[in-house]
Design a protein around this motif. Structure first.
Motif, PDB file in Angstrom:
ATOM      1  N   GLU A 189       0.826  -1.202   0.000  1.00 52.06           N
ATOM      2  CA  GLU A 189       0.000   0.000   0.000  1.00 52.06           C
ATOM      3  C   GLU A 189       0.862   1.254   0.000  1.00 52.06           C
ATOM      4  N   GLU A 190       1.981   1.207   0.733  1.00 53.82           N
ATOM      5  CA  GLU A 190       2.857   2.379   0.759  1.00 53.82           C
ATOM      6  C   GLU A 190       3.507   2.625  -0.592  1.00 53.82           C
ATOM      7  N   ASN A 191       3.786   1.553  -1.355  1.00 50.73           N
ATOM      8  CA  ASN A 191       4.463   1.687  -2.651  1.00 50.73           C
ATOM      9  C   ASN A 191       3.515   1.546  -3.832  1.00 50.73           C
ATOM     10  N   ARG A 192       2.184   1.655  -3.576  1.00 46.43           N
ATOM     11  CA  ARG A 192       1.224   1.416  -4.654  1.00 46.43           C
ATOM     12  C   ARG A 192       1.343   2.457  -5.753  1.00 46.43           C
ATOM     13  N   ASP A 193       1.462   3.727  -5.360  1.00 48.25           N
ATOM     14  CA  ASP A 193       1.471   4.813  -6.344  1.00 48.25           C
ATOM     15  C   ASP A 193       2.868   5.195  -6.813  1.00 48.25           C
ATOM     16  N   VAL A 194       3.871   4.408  -6.466  1.00 51.79           N
ATOM     17  CA  VAL A 194       5.240   4.716  -6.911  1.00 51.79           C
ATOM     18  C   VAL A 194       5.383   4.289  -8.362  1.00 51.79           C
ATOM     19  N   PRO A 195       5.778   5.173  -9.281  1.00 55.81           N
ATOM     20  CA  PRO A 195       5.896   4.821 -10.706  1.00 55.81           C
ATOM     21  C   PRO A 195       7.078   3.900 -10.944  1.00 55.81           C
ATOM     22  N   PRO A 196       7.159   3.290 -12.108  1.00 59.59           N
ATOM     23  CA  PRO A 196       8.289   2.405 -12.424  1.00 59.59           C
ATOM     24  C   PRO A 196       9.600   3.166 -12.330  1.00 59.59           C
ATOM     25  N   PRO A 197      10.676   2.489 -11.968  1.00 59.64           N
ATOM     26  CA  PRO A 197      11.977   3.160 -11.820  1.00 59.64           C
ATOM     27  C   PRO A 197      12.483   3.692 -13.150  1.00 59.64           C
ATOM     28  N   ARG A 198      13.159   4.830 -13.043  1.00 65.32           N
ATOM     29  CA  ARG A 198      13.742   5.435 -14.241  1.00 65.32           C
ATOM     30  C   ARG A 198      15.177   4.940 -14.426  1.00 65.32           C
ATOM     31  N   GLY A 199      15.845   5.438 -15.399  1.00 62.05           N
ATOM     32  CA  GLY A 199      17.201   4.994 -15.689  1.00 62.05           C
ATOM     33  C   GLY A 199      17.248   4.037 -16.854  1.00 62.05           C
ATOM     34  N   MET A 200      16.080   3.772 -17.472  1.00 62.25           N
ATOM     35  CA  MET A 200      16.033   2.913 -18.644  1.00 62.25           C
ATOM     36  C   MET A 200      15.833   3.791 -19.872  1.00 62.25           C
ATOM     37  N   PRO A 201      15.969   3.245 -21.066  1.00 62.97           N
ATOM     38  CA  PRO A 201      15.770   4.052 -22.282  1.00 62.97           C
ATOM     39  C   PRO A 201      14.388   4.684 -22.301  1.00 62.97           C
ATOM     40  N   ALA A 202      14.307   5.830 -22.977  1.00 61.74           N
ATOM     41  CA  ALA A 202      13.058   6.600 -23.005  1.00 61.74           C
ATOM     42  C   ALA A 202      11.899   5.813 -23.583  1.00 61.74           C
ATOM     43  N   PRO A 203      12.066   5.087 -24.714  1.00 56.14           N
ATOM     44  CA  PRO A 203      10.907   4.323 -25.240  1.00 56.14           C
ATOM     45  C   PRO A 203      10.416   3.289 -24.240  1.00 56.14           C
ATOM     46  N   GLN A 261      10.867   3.434 -21.034  1.00 55.74           N
ATOM     47  CA  GLN A 261      10.275   4.162 -19.912  1.00 55.74           C
ATOM     48  C   GLN A 261       8.849   4.594 -20.234  1.00 55.74           C
ATOM     49  N   GLU A 262       8.639   5.106 -21.451  1.00 56.34           N
ATOM     50  CA  GLU A 262       7.290   5.535 -21.842  1.00 56.34           C
ATOM     51  C   GLU A 262       6.343   4.346 -21.908  1.00 56.34           C
ATOM     52  N   LEU A 263       6.853   3.215 -22.459  1.00 60.38           N
ATOM     53  CA  LEU A 263       6.009   2.018 -22.532  1.00 60.38           C
ATOM     54  C   LEU A 263       5.630   1.529 -21.136  1.00 60.38           C
ATOM     55  N   ALA A 264       6.611   1.524 -20.232  1.00 63.02           N
ATOM     56  CA  ALA A 264       6.324   1.072 -18.864  1.00 63.02           C
ATOM     57  C   ALA A 264       5.338   2.005 -18.177  1.00 63.02           C
ATOM     58  N   GLU A 265       5.550   3.328 -18.353  1.00 61.53           N
ATOM     59  CA  GLU A 265       4.622   4.278 -17.731  1.00 61.53           C
ATOM     60  C   GLU A 265       3.226   4.149 -18.321  1.00 61.53           C
ATOM     61  N   LEU A 292       1.892   1.389 -19.638  1.00 66.03           N
ATOM     62  CA  LEU A 292       1.293   0.172 -19.074  1.00 66.03           C
ATOM     63  C   LEU A 292       0.876   0.389 -17.624  1.00 66.03           C
ATOM     64  N   TRP A 293       1.732   1.080 -16.885  1.00 69.23           N
ATOM     65  CA  TRP A 293       1.397   1.369 -15.481  1.00 69.23           C
ATOM     66  C   TRP A 293       0.126   2.206 -15.374  1.00 69.23           C
ATOM     67  N   GLN A 294       0.014   3.245 -16.212  1.00 71.80           N
ATOM     68  CA  GLN A 294      -1.169   4.109 -16.169  1.00 71.80           C
ATOM     69  C   GLN A 294      -2.418   3.346 -16.588  1.00 71.80           C
ATOM     70  N   GLN A 295      -2.288   2.503 -17.641  1.00 70.89           N
ATOM     71  CA  GLN A 295      -3.442   1.704 -18.071  1.00 70.89           C
ATOM     72  C   GLN A 295      -3.896   0.755 -16.969  1.00 70.89           C
ATOM     73  N   ALA A 296      -2.908   0.133 -16.308  1.00 71.56           N
ATOM     74  CA  ALA A 296      -3.271  -0.777 -15.214  1.00 71.56           C
ATOM     75  C   ALA A 296      -3.956  -0.017 -14.080  1.00 71.56           C
ATOM     76  N   GLN A 297      -3.419   1.168 -13.739  1.00 67.59           N
ATOM     77  CA  GLN A 297      -4.029   1.979 -12.686  1.00 67.59           C
ATOM     78  C   GLN A 297      -5.441   2.409 -13.073  1.00 67.59           C
ATOM     79  N   ARG A 351      -1.553  -9.127  -9.993  1.00 65.48           N
ATOM     80  CA  ARG A 351      -1.108  -9.651 -11.290  1.00 65.48           C
ATOM     81  C   ARG A 351      -0.446  -8.554 -12.130  1.00 65.48           C
ATOM     82  N   VAL A 352      -1.031  -7.329 -12.051  1.00 69.69           N
ATOM     83  CA  VAL A 352      -0.429  -6.209 -12.795  1.00 69.69           C
ATOM     84  C   VAL A 352       0.976  -5.932 -12.283  1.00 69.69           C
ATOM     85  N   GLU A 353       1.143  -5.962 -10.952  1.00 66.73           N
ATOM     86  CA  GLU A 353       2.474  -5.728 -10.398  1.00 66.73           C
ATOM     87  C   GLU A 353       3.449  -6.824 -10.834  1.00 66.73           C
ATOM     88  N   ALA A 354       2.943  -8.081 -10.855  1.00 61.89           N
ATOM     89  CA  ALA A 354       3.815  -9.172 -11.306  1.00 61.89           C
ATOM     90  C   ALA A 354       4.224  -8.971 -12.763  1.00 61.89           C
TER      91      ALA A 354
END
Length: 352
Positions: free
Chosen positions: A54-68, A70-74, A76-81, A303-306
């Protein structure tokens, strides 16, 4: 405090395995996955894991990866949310609608129960008044019965008086007959010697007979008057008694009708109570469905987190492979440029 047999990391690893298999984590499933551990220890670790999630539910995916990536992960994260929030909002709206309907039904049932109680109170008051009137009529009937008994006693007394008068009349008639017999005997014995005295005796006898007949007529007239008065009073009492019986029967019928209405109202109140109990059960079922929906939403989020973890692992693996390929290309380029740089030096040495 949790025992040292099962650690938090073991429980977390079992939860990851369950979520990867598409199952919602529970104490029983975690224990089956681990094959050991007490329910208390596993339950405490599971609560700790949920608290951290619950404390880490709204934490976005970690950065430091390539921009495409990162955008794809974000994305997917937004769609799941969004999907999770939409499903949760849908379940909440449906549950709120069901709860509102149940509350309205309960309020209606309570209003019907209050109306039934008010009608029952009014019927009870009316029944009490009817019983009071019935008691008054019963008392009046008792008084009329007492008057009737008094009149019966008076009639009995009149009959006794009449009997005594008739007995007296019989005695007088017997006395008259005896006197007549004695008179005839005296007349026969003294007919010759006492003719004048016989005349006097006859006059006296006629006077006595006249008085006796007058008394008899008076007694008969009194008896007839008493009988007429008794008959009139008896008829009036019979009419009053019949009227009282009729009114008593009407009151008893009204009392039965009121009792029937009261039973009907009592049945209506029991039906309203049963409806309220049914609504409470429906509310409980809706609460259970809401909890199931929340559990399903939790499972979907797990399942989304997995999937996010798997995606992140694959992305990092791809990056590592790309980095290794780049390193190999750089090494190959260095190896390819090495002999070209050494050629002129060898030619110079050969000239010398």
């Amino acid at each position: 405090m949790a025992r040292s047999g099962v650690r938090f990391e073991d429980v977390q690893r079992a939860i990851d395995e369950l979520m990867a298999a598409g199952q919602a984590p529970s104490v029983q499933r975690i224990r089956e996955t681990l094959g050991t551990g007490s329910f208390t220890t596993i339950s405490e670790h599971l609560r700790e894991w949920r608290k951290r999630r619950e404390e880490n539910r709204d934490v976005p995916p970690p950065r430091g990866m390539p921009a495409p990536l990162q955008e794809l992960a974000e994305s997917l994260w937004q769609q799941a949310q969004d999907a999770a929030n939409e499903a949760l909002a849908h379940y909440r709206r449906e549950a709120d609608d069901k709860v509102a309907e149940a509350q309205q039904a309960v309020a209606a049932a309570e209003r019907r129960a209050e109306d039934a109680e008010q009608r029952e109170s009014a019927l009870s008051s009316h029944l009490t008044r009817s019983e009071e009137r019935l008691n008054e009529q019963t008392a009046e009937l008792g008084r009329l019965q007492a008057d009737h008994d008094t009149l019966q006693a008076e009639a009995t007394r009149q009959r006794e008086v009449r009997g005594r008068l008739e007995a007296r009349l019989d005695e007088l008639q017997g006395e008259l007959e005896r006197q007549a017999q004695a008179h005839r005997q005296a007349q026969e014995e003294l007919e010759t010697a006492h003719q004048a005295r016989l005349g006097q005796e006859e006059q006296r006898h006629e006077a006595a007979e006249a008085r006796l007949m007058g008394l008899v007529d008076e007694a008969r007239q009194e008896r007839q008057a008493a009988e007429k008065a008794h008959a009139a009073r008896h008829e009036r009492l019979e009419k009053r008694l019949e009227a009282a019986k009729t009114e008593q029967q009407a009151l008893q019928d009204a009392l039965k009708e009121e009792e029937k209405k009261r039973r009907s109202e009592e049945q209506a109140r029991r039906d309203a109570e049963a409806a309220r109990v049914s609504l409470d059960e429906e509310r409980t079922r809706l609460g259970a469905r809401l909890e199931d929906a929340q559990a399903a939403l939790t499972s979907r989020q797990a399942r989304v987190e997995a999937l996010e973890q798997q995606l992140e692992a694959r992305l990092w693996s791809s990056l590592e492979k790309m980095q290794a390929s780049q390193d190999r290309l750089e090494a190959a380029a260095e190896n390819a440029s090495g002999p070209d740089d050494a050629g002129p030096e060898e030619d110079t040495q050969a000239g010398h």
